[in-house]
Structures are given as C-alpha cells and as structure tokens.
Scaffold this motif. Structure first.
Motif, PDB file in Angstrom:
ATOM      1  N   PRO A   1      -3.796   4.114 -10.096  1.00 32.71           N
ATOM      2  CA  PRO A   1      -4.028   4.035  -8.647  1.00 32.71           C
ATOM      3  C   PRO A   1      -3.248   2.906  -7.962  1.00 32.71           C
ATOM      4  O   PRO A   1      -3.023   2.975  -6.748  1.00 32.71           O
ATOM      5  CB  PRO A   1      -5.540   3.810  -8.548  1.00 32.71           C
ATOM      6  N   ILE A   2      -2.818   1.904  -8.725  1.00 29.51           N
ATOM      7  CA  ILE A   2      -2.034   0.832  -8.109  1.00 29.51           C
ATOM      8  C   ILE A   2      -0.719   1.379  -7.562  1.00 29.51           C
ATOM      9  O   ILE A   2      -0.166   0.848  -6.592  1.00 29.51           O
ATOM     10  CB  ILE A   2      -1.777  -0.310  -9.122  1.00 29.51           C
ATOM     11  N   ASN A   3      -0.218   2.473  -8.156  1.00 33.11           N
ATOM     12  CA  ASN A   3       1.027   3.062  -7.663  1.00 33.11           C
ATOM     13  C   ASN A   3       0.839   3.728  -6.303  1.00 33.11           C
ATOM     14  O   ASN A   3       1.803   3.867  -5.542  1.00 33.11           O
ATOM     15  CB  ASN A   3       1.581   4.068  -8.671  1.00 33.11           C
ATOM     16  N   ASP A   4      -0.381   4.155  -5.978  1.00 30.87           N
ATOM     17  CA  ASP A   4      -0.642   4.692  -4.642  1.00 30.87           C
ATOM     18  C   ASP A   4      -0.512   3.593  -3.590  1.00 30.87           C
ATOM     19  O   ASP A   4      -0.117   3.855  -2.452  1.00 30.87           O
ATOM     20  CB  ASP A   4      -2.045   5.301  -4.573  1.00 30.87           C
ATOM     21  N   ILE A   5      -0.856   2.371  -3.985  1.00 25.96           N
ATOM     22  CA  ILE A   5      -0.702   1.231  -3.082  1.00 25.96           C
ATOM     23  C   ILE A   5       0.766   0.860  -2.959  1.00 25.96           C
ATOM     24  O   ILE A   5       1.272   0.610  -1.856  1.00 25.96           O
ATOM     25  CB  ILE A   5      -1.532   0.035  -3.588  1.00 25.96           C
ATOM     26  N   ARG A   6       1.464   0.845  -4.069  1.00 24.49           N
ATOM     27  CA  ARG A   6       2.884   0.465  -4.055  1.00 24.49           C
ATOM     28  C   ARG A   6       3.755   1.508  -3.366  1.00 24.49           C
ATOM     29  O   ARG A   6       4.726   1.171  -2.694  1.00 24.49           O
ATOM     30  CB  ARG A   6       3.373   0.235  -5.484  1.00 24.49           C
ATOM     31  N   PHE A   7       3.397   2.789  -3.543  1.00 19.26           N
ATOM     32  CA  PHE A   7       4.206   3.880  -2.989  1.00 19.26           C
ATOM     33  C   PHE A   7       3.295   4.830  -2.218  1.00 19.26           C
ATOM     34  O   PHE A   7       2.919   5.893  -2.724  1.00 19.26           O
ATOM     35  CB  PHE A   7       4.927   4.630  -4.109  1.00 19.26           C
ATOM     36  N   PRO A   8       2.925   4.466  -0.993  1.00 19.88           N
ATOM     37  CA  PRO A   8       2.004   5.305  -0.210  1.00 19.88           C
ATOM     38  C   PRO A   8       2.594   6.687   0.048  1.00 19.88           C
ATOM     39  O   PRO A   8       3.811   6.894  -0.069  1.00 19.88           O
ATOM     40  CB  PRO A   8       1.847   4.527   1.100  1.00 19.88           C
ATOM     41  N   PRO A   9       1.746   7.663   0.392  1.00 20.18           N
ATOM     42  CA  PRO A   9       2.248   9.015   0.690  1.00 20.18           C
ATOM     43  C   PRO A   9       3.299   8.982   1.803  1.00 20.18           C
ATOM     44  O   PRO A   9       3.228   8.164   2.734  1.00 20.18           O
ATOM     45  CB  PRO A   9       0.981   9.753   1.149  1.00 20.18           C
ATOM     46  N   ARG A  10       4.278   9.881   1.692  1.00 22.63           N
ATOM     47  CA  ARG A  10       5.350   9.927   2.690  1.00 22.63           C
ATOM     48  C   ARG A  10       4.820  10.274   4.071  1.00 22.63           C
ATOM     49  O   ARG A  10       5.424   9.920   5.087  1.00 22.63           O
ATOM     50  CB  ARG A  10       6.402  10.953   2.264  1.00 22.63           C
ATOM     51  N   THR A  11       3.712  10.989   4.093  1.00 20.90           N
ATOM     52  CA  THR A  11       3.154  11.422   5.374  1.00 20.90           C
ATOM     53  C   THR A  11       2.419  10.303   6.104  1.00 20.90           C
ATOM     54  O   THR A  11       1.983  10.497   7.237  1.00 20.90           O
ATOM     55  CB  THR A  11       2.179  12.582   5.151  1.00 20.90           C
ATOM     56  N   ARG A  12       2.301   9.136   5.461  1.00 22.78           N
ATOM     57  CA  ARG A  12       1.546   8.039   6.060  1.00 22.78           C
ATOM     58  C   ARG A  12       2.463   6.844   6.248  1.00 22.78           C
ATOM     59  O   ARG A  12       3.194   6.439   5.348  1.00 22.78           O
ATOM     60  CB  ARG A  12       0.365   7.650   5.163  1.00 22.78           C
ATOM     61  N   SER A  13       2.434   6.278   7.449  1.00 19.52           N
ATOM     62  CA  SER A  13       3.260   5.100   7.727  1.00 19.52           C
ATOM     63  C   SER A  13       2.701   3.897   6.980  1.00 19.52           C
ATOM     64  O   SER A  13       1.480   3.736   6.855  1.00 19.52           O
ATOM     65  CB  SER A  13       3.307   4.816   9.222  1.00 19.52           C
TER      66      SER A  13
ATOM     67  N   THR B   1     -10.317   6.478   0.659  1.00 13.38           N
ATOM     68  CA  THR B   1     -11.169   5.463   0.044  1.00 13.38           C
ATOM     69  C   THR B   1     -11.275   5.709  -1.455  1.00 13.38           C
ATOM     70  O   THR B   1     -11.111   6.843  -1.930  1.00 13.38           O
ATOM     71  CB  THR B   1     -12.583   5.479   0.647  1.00 13.38           C
ATOM     72  N   LEU B   2     -11.571   4.659  -2.193  1.00 13.10           N
ATOM     73  CA  LEU B   2     -11.812   4.832  -3.627  1.00 13.10           C
ATOM     74  C   LEU B   2     -13.010   5.735  -3.875  1.00 13.10           C
ATOM     75  O   LEU B   2     -13.034   6.479  -4.864  1.00 13.10           O
ATOM     76  CB  LEU B   2     -12.028   3.469  -4.296  1.00 13.10           C
TER      77      LEU B   2
ATOM     78  N   VAL C   1      -7.458  -2.617   0.245  1.00 13.65           N
ATOM     79  CA  VAL C   1      -6.008  -2.411   0.303  1.00 13.65           C
ATOM     80  C   VAL C   1      -5.664  -0.966  -0.031  1.00 13.65           C
ATOM     81  O   VAL C   1      -4.743  -0.382   0.561  1.00 13.65           O
ATOM     82  CB  VAL C   1      -5.286  -3.385  -0.649  1.00 13.65           C
ATOM     83  N   TYR C   2      -6.400  -0.360  -0.947  1.00 10.50           N
ATOM     84  CA  TYR C   2      -6.134   1.039  -1.302  1.00 10.50           C
ATOM     85  C   TYR C   2      -6.327   1.934  -0.066  1.00 10.50           C
ATOM     86  O   TYR C   2      -5.475   2.783   0.237  1.00 10.50           O
ATOM     87  CB  TYR C   2      -7.061   1.484  -2.425  1.00 10.50           C
ATOM     88  N   GLU C   3      -7.417   1.747   0.635  1.00 10.69           N
ATOM     89  CA  GLU C   3      -7.658   2.565   1.828  1.00 10.69           C
ATOM     90  C   GLU C   3      -6.635   2.272   2.918  1.00 10.69           C
ATOM     91  O   GLU C   3      -6.154   3.177   3.604  1.00 10.69           O
ATOM     92  CB  GLU C   3      -9.071   2.314   2.357  1.00 10.69           C
TER      93      GLU C   3
ATOM     94  N   GLN D   1       0.388  -8.450  -3.824  1.00 12.80           N
ATOM     95  CA  GLN D   1      -0.906  -9.110  -4.016  1.00 12.80           C
ATOM     96  C   GLN D   1      -1.877  -8.213  -4.771  1.00 12.80           C
ATOM     97  O   GLN D   1      -2.654  -8.688  -5.609  1.00 12.80           O
ATOM     98  CB  GLN D   1      -1.497  -9.489  -2.653  1.00 12.80           C
ATOM     99  N   ALA D   2      -1.820  -6.918  -4.481  1.00 13.48           N
ATOM    100  CA  ALA D   2      -2.709  -5.977  -5.177  1.00 13.48           C
ATOM    101  C   ALA D   2      -2.388  -5.924  -6.665  1.00 13.48           C
ATOM    102  O   ALA D   2      -3.291  -5.929  -7.509  1.00 13.48           O
ATOM    103  CB  ALA D   2      -2.598  -4.592  -4.544  1.00 13.48           C
ATOM    104  N   VAL D   3      -1.099  -5.861  -7.000  1.00  8.99           N
ATOM    105  CA  VAL D   3      -0.705  -5.849  -8.415  1.00  8.99           C
ATOM    106  C   VAL D   3      -1.149  -7.142  -9.087  1.00  8.99           C
ATOM    107  O   VAL D   3      -1.693  -7.125 -10.211  1.00  8.99           O
ATOM    108  CB  VAL D   3       0.815  -5.659  -8.547  1.00  8.99           C
TER     109      VAL D   3
END
Length: 627
Positions: free
Chosen positions: A367-379, A268-269, A260-262, A390-392
């Motif tokens: 790192p869970i916040n990267d899943i919750r709030f992905p980079p703006r440059t990525r859809s 990747t982690l 899910v992170y990737e 589910q990840a949380v």
C-alpha cells in the motif's frame, strides 16, 4: 553319535573363535554377552562393531540411518510434460491453445487452482491426486499417480499457473465465435513444465561471492514460492498501518499513514480493508468470482469502486501492464501486473487471481506504493513528494519498532539479562563516526548483536534478471553488517560502558540480521553474503559466530516457541548453526526439527479480528433492517 558329537564340538569351537578368540584371556569368562539381531560384532570379540545403518532419504540420497534432514530433502520437484506423456512438449503448443481459449476461462482456471493451493491447511498432495484423476486418462493417470507417491513430486506448480495466466493475457481473446472449438487448457498448463527454464543459458555453478546464473534462479524461485502466513501479515498490518507511532517516539518527519493514504489516493484504509477483506474471505470459501454489486452494498455509493480502482484491472489494463513488462527485461519469474492488480474485472464479476497476492497488496508493504504513485485520475496533493518520503520513512520506523517489541517480548522470558536498544548503545559508545547496531542482547556468555533492516530484494533481483542486481542487494545488507561488526568491536573494547559492570572473561558474539520484509535465505545467498563479509574483513575472530539472517515471521515463530516451550532465541540459533540446515531458512529448520506442535504468539490474540473490523462493522450494518 561320535561323529555328531564331534560336529557339535567343532561348531562350538568355531563360535568361540568368532566371538572370543581375540579378546584378552581375563575377559573371556568375566561377562556374558547377549547376541542382538541386527547388531554385528567385531570378529573374535563380543564388542559391537561401529557399522553404520543406512537409509534412503526422500531426495534419493543413501545416508547413515541417523543422518538428520539435509537441505536437498526440503526441495520439491514438479512432474514434467515429458515424464507424463513420454515425449517432449511442443514449444508453440501453449500459444496455439490459448488463441482459442477465452481469457476469462483461462484466468478462472488458474485462479481456482492457485487459491486451492493457498487455502489454510490445504494438502498439496491431495490436490495433486485429485486433479490427476480428474484431468488424465489411463495410462497417463496411473503413471502420474505412481510418480506422486514420492512426497517430493508435484503436479500443480504455482509458477506454471502464473505463466499460463500471463500468457493468456497476451494471447487469449476476450470472447470466441460460438462455433469455435476451444483449446486444451490442461495441456497448455502441463506444457509449461517442460518449457520453464529451457532457455539454454549457461553459467557457473560453483557459488562463492557471486550467485551466478544458477544462484539467481534459486533466489528467484525461493522468493516466488515463499508463502507468508495471513495471521502474521494481518498482525503486522495492525501494528504498522493502524496503531501507528507510540507517543514516546520523538523522531521528527513521521506522519499518520492512514491520513496520508487517504490524502494521496482518495481511498480510506477502512474502505480498502472492506473491499479486499470481503474478496479474500470469499476466496477462502472457494469463491474466486464475486459480483461487484455485492461489494457496493457494503459501502456508500462510489467508495467500493474507489478501492477497487487501486487493486483491480480490466483485461485491457492488464494487457498493457503485461506488455510493459516485456520492455523491462521480463523473466519467467516476473508477475508484476498480477501483484499490482490481484483482482481482474470480468464484466460484472471480480476474479481473485491469487489470495496471497491480494493479502500482500492490501495489508503488507505494497500500500505504500499507492502513496508514492497515486492513481492517474487523481491530482497529487501539494508537497506530495515530501509527504511520500515521510510515509516511507514512517513505515520503515514502525517496522523496526515492531521488531524491537518482539525482541523485548522474547528476551523477557528467555534467559537474557537485558536488551539494549540503539539509543542506549549510542549513549554508551559516543565516539565520532562510531557505527552502532539496532540492539544488543546480553545472554551472559554471549552477545547477540542485532541489526534490523527494511531492505528487500529489488525487482530485478527477485525475478532473476541477468546482471548485478542480486549482488547489489546483498551489498546493501553488508552495509548493515558493518553496523554489527562495529558494535561487536565496541563491546569487545569495553562493554561496561553499556552494562555498567565488567563482563565475563570469555564472551562470544552472534551477529544477527533481521529483515522485516523477508529475504531468501539459502546456501547460495548465505555463502555469498558471508564470503563478501569475509572479503571486507568483517565479523573476524574465533569469538564471533557465523552471521545469521532471519525475517520477522521467523522471529514471531521463535516468540511462540519461547512462550510455549521455553526455548530461547540463542538456543535455537545455536542448534540451527550446528545442524545440516545451517544455511537454510530458520523456518525450514524449525519445521524439520520441532516435533511438538506450537501455535501463534499470545500477541496475535484478536489481531485478525482487529485488522478486519471495518469489514465486520460493514457486514453487520448491512444486515440491520432498514426503517
């Protein structure tokens, strides 16, 4: 001669009266008493007087010589500008200096000091003396070195360094004209020691079921200064982010965190581990600046940049983040921008501001916040909101499983009869709406009833924002205390439904809250939570011991003590609750009272290497000759 004889006889009679005149006649010739220097006796007897000996504690308190460590003895006090120079600091001095100091110079200065303080085995006292000698001239140098003879005094203050870094982001330019005379960087830092906490706010100092202003500051101070061991963080990282769920766990809605992170970040982690791990190792060797090109040699083209985009920021991005904090009731404990971006891009160089922030950002909960709030440059991927939830949920479940594994490890060697997990408790006590704790540990005459929670202080609570944030967070913990209380009542009614046998006539119950992400345990928070629990009628009865609160790192320390010295979880909690440090963190009690050395639990063996294996593989691959 007669006069001399009479004088001797008079002296002997005087001593007899002093030593034996008040003793019963039958005892005067029945025993011999040997006078001992420093051991006074009651007048007219040879009975030792119960006169206490006194000593001065490091805190300055005069206490009986046998008095144990007190909570105040664990507090450090930093040197103020006024103490050093003999006059108060000018409130505008720091800003004036920063306006003629390049941002990179200030950030590197702060980073070198913060990372020096964070080095494994670093001596704060040695660093203080070194920089006092380097920075100051006499008479100020001698004055500071004398003040630092008190081991509780400090010159380098992490909060002041972070405040200086934050202020520099706001006020320092990227570059200066060549002929500009640069400002006084050391003076700007030391000024913060006088200005910090000088807002003039007033509030109640008596702590009951509300922390008040003083309580808020103490909580924020402890939260900021709490330093998590890297070995503990990396071990939990392996268990939570790498190993994932055991196949026997049949709870639905759980996901593969690495996948899910990737999916959400495009990183990747492994790539995050390689980039963050390389920067951390460099900082541990005193190199806070790393060329970005060096990281690019560890990964295929573009992948290092992808990982860096999550944990690093250019000065302009950092400025935007710091300015955004102003609109969110920023306090002197608010450093969100640096927690999100612990690495600053200075041209082609990468600056690690504080290795503690870097480790937490890449290997802790964040790192869970990267899943919750992905980079703006990525859809965002399809169904992102559900996947993030589910990840949380998965991370919380893995954190709870990790604690359960430690409890089984501890009690397997520590004299407990059995650990009963939540599934067994739910099966035994099936009444409708019956609340159940996560575990109950049978120690024969005592039940330890455990509730595990991943709750952590919200931003406002952790940064002492005025309001009800800290009380609200404590009330969330009270919800967990309800689970413990209900389980204690069920065990009281009929524990045989759980154990299959009748229990002892007399049982005691020890309520234990285990927080996987830490909690600032101190006399303020423990008073507030116990008062509020009592107000709600929880944990009542003479058979219920005081509520204890531990974090997972403290549980790991107890696991090590259990393995290496044979002392049980129950015994350590009982000793702590009988001490003067009863409302302090368990780690403070352990470090103050355990005089023999102990190391990490056996489970830690190889975990740091396993956590950093992607980096090790990348380094070995880079060293291989090309054909």
């Amino acid at each position: 001669m007669a006069d001399a004889g009479q004088q001797v006889a008079a002296q002997i009679e005087f001593l007899r009266r002093q030593l034996a005149d008040r003793e019963p006649g039958s005892l005067r010739d029945a025993y011999l008493a040997v006078p001992v220097p420093g051991r006074p006796v009651l007048e007219g007897t040879t009975a030792p007087a119960l006169t206490p000996q006194w000593q001065q504690q490091p805190s300055g308190l005069i206490t009986p010589a046998t008095a144990p460590t007190q909570p105040i003895d664990l507090l450090g006090v930093y040197l103020t500008f006024s103490e050093i120079f003999g006059f108060p600091a000018d409130s505008g001095y720091t800003v004036r200096q920063l306006r003629v100091l390049p941002l990179g110079v200030v950030l590197q200065f702060c980073a070198e000091l913060l990372n020096a303080l964070s080095q494994p085995g670093a001596s704060r006292a040695d660093l203080d003396r070194h920089f006092a000698t380097q920075w100051l001239r006499d008479p100020f140098r001698t004055r500071v070195l004398n003040l630092l003879r008190d081991p509780r005094r400090a010159l380098l203050v992490p909060q002041a360094l972070m405040l200086l870094a934050r202020a520099a982001v706001e006020h320092s330019p990227d570059t200066l004209p060549e002929d500009t005379e640069q400002g006084n960087l050391v003076g700007a830092l030391l000024t913060f020691s006088d200005l910090t906490g000088a807002s003039g706010r007033q509030g109640p100092t008596v702590i009951t079921d509300q922390p008040g202003e003083l309580g808020r500051e103490i909580i924020a101070n402890q939260y900021f200064n709490n330093s998590t061991s890297v070995a503990h963080t990396l071990t939990r990282y392996v268990r939570r982010w790498r190993h994932g769920l055991p196949q026997v766990d049949n709870i639905g809605g759980l996901v593969d965190l690495a996948a899910v992170y990737e999916e959400c970040t495009g990183v990747t982690l492994d790539d995050l581990t390689i980039v963050a791990g390389a920067l951390w190792i460099a900082a541990c060797h005193g190199e806070v600046l790393t060329p970005a090109a060096e990281l690019e040699t560890l990964l295929p083209a573009g992948r290092a940049a992808g990982a860096l985009s999550l944990i690093s920021a250019h000065p302009d991005t950092l400025r935007e983040a710091v300015q955004a904090e102003r609109a969110q009731r920023r306090t002197e404990w608010t450093f969100d921008a640096f927690q999100q971006y612990p690495v600053v891009r200075l041209g082609d160089l990468l600056l690690v501001v504080d290795q503690r922030y870097l480790i937490d950002r890449a290997f802790g909960w964040l790192p869970i916040n990267d899943i919750r709030f992905p980079p703006r440059t990525r859809s965002r991927p399809a169904g992102h909101k559900k996947r993030a939830e589910q990840a949380v949920h998965t991370l919380r479940r893995l954190s709870e499983l990790y604690v359960s594994e430690i409890l089984h490890s501890i009690t397997g060697q520590g004299g407990a009869r059995r650990v009963y997990d939540d599934a067994e408790l739910k099966t035994a006590f099936q009444e409708k709406k019956q609340k159940i704790a996560d575990a109950a540990i049978d120690y024969g005459d005592t039940w330890i009833v455990v509730e595990v929670t991943t709750s952590q202080l919200q931003r406002d609570a952790a940064t002492a924002v005025p309001g009800d944030a800290q009380v609200n967070d404590i009330d969330k913990l009270l919800d967990e205390v309800h689970q413990i209380d209900a389980t204690i009542q069920a065990l009281r009614r009929d524990e045989s439904r759980l154990t299959g046998v009748a229990g002892p006539v007399r049982r005691r119950y020890l309520p234990l809250l285990l927080l996987t992400e830490g909690f600032p345990v101190n006399p303020v928070t423990m008073t507030v939570i116990r008062e509020r629990a009592d107000r709600d009628g929880l944990l009542q009865g003479q058979d219920v011991m005081p509520l204890e609160v531990l974090d997972v790192e403290e549980l790991e320390l107890i696991e090590a003590l259990q393995e290496q010295q044979g002392v049980s979880l129950l015994t350590l909690i009982q000793r702590k609750q009988a001490s003067h440090l009863e409302r302090m963190p368990m780690r403070s009690f352990l470090y103050a009272t355990i005089t023999t050395a102990f190391s990490h639990p056996q489970r830690f063996e190889g975990k740091i290497s396993e956590a950093l294996r992607p980096l090790e593989t990348a380094l070995l691959k880079r060293e291989q000759p090309t054909t």
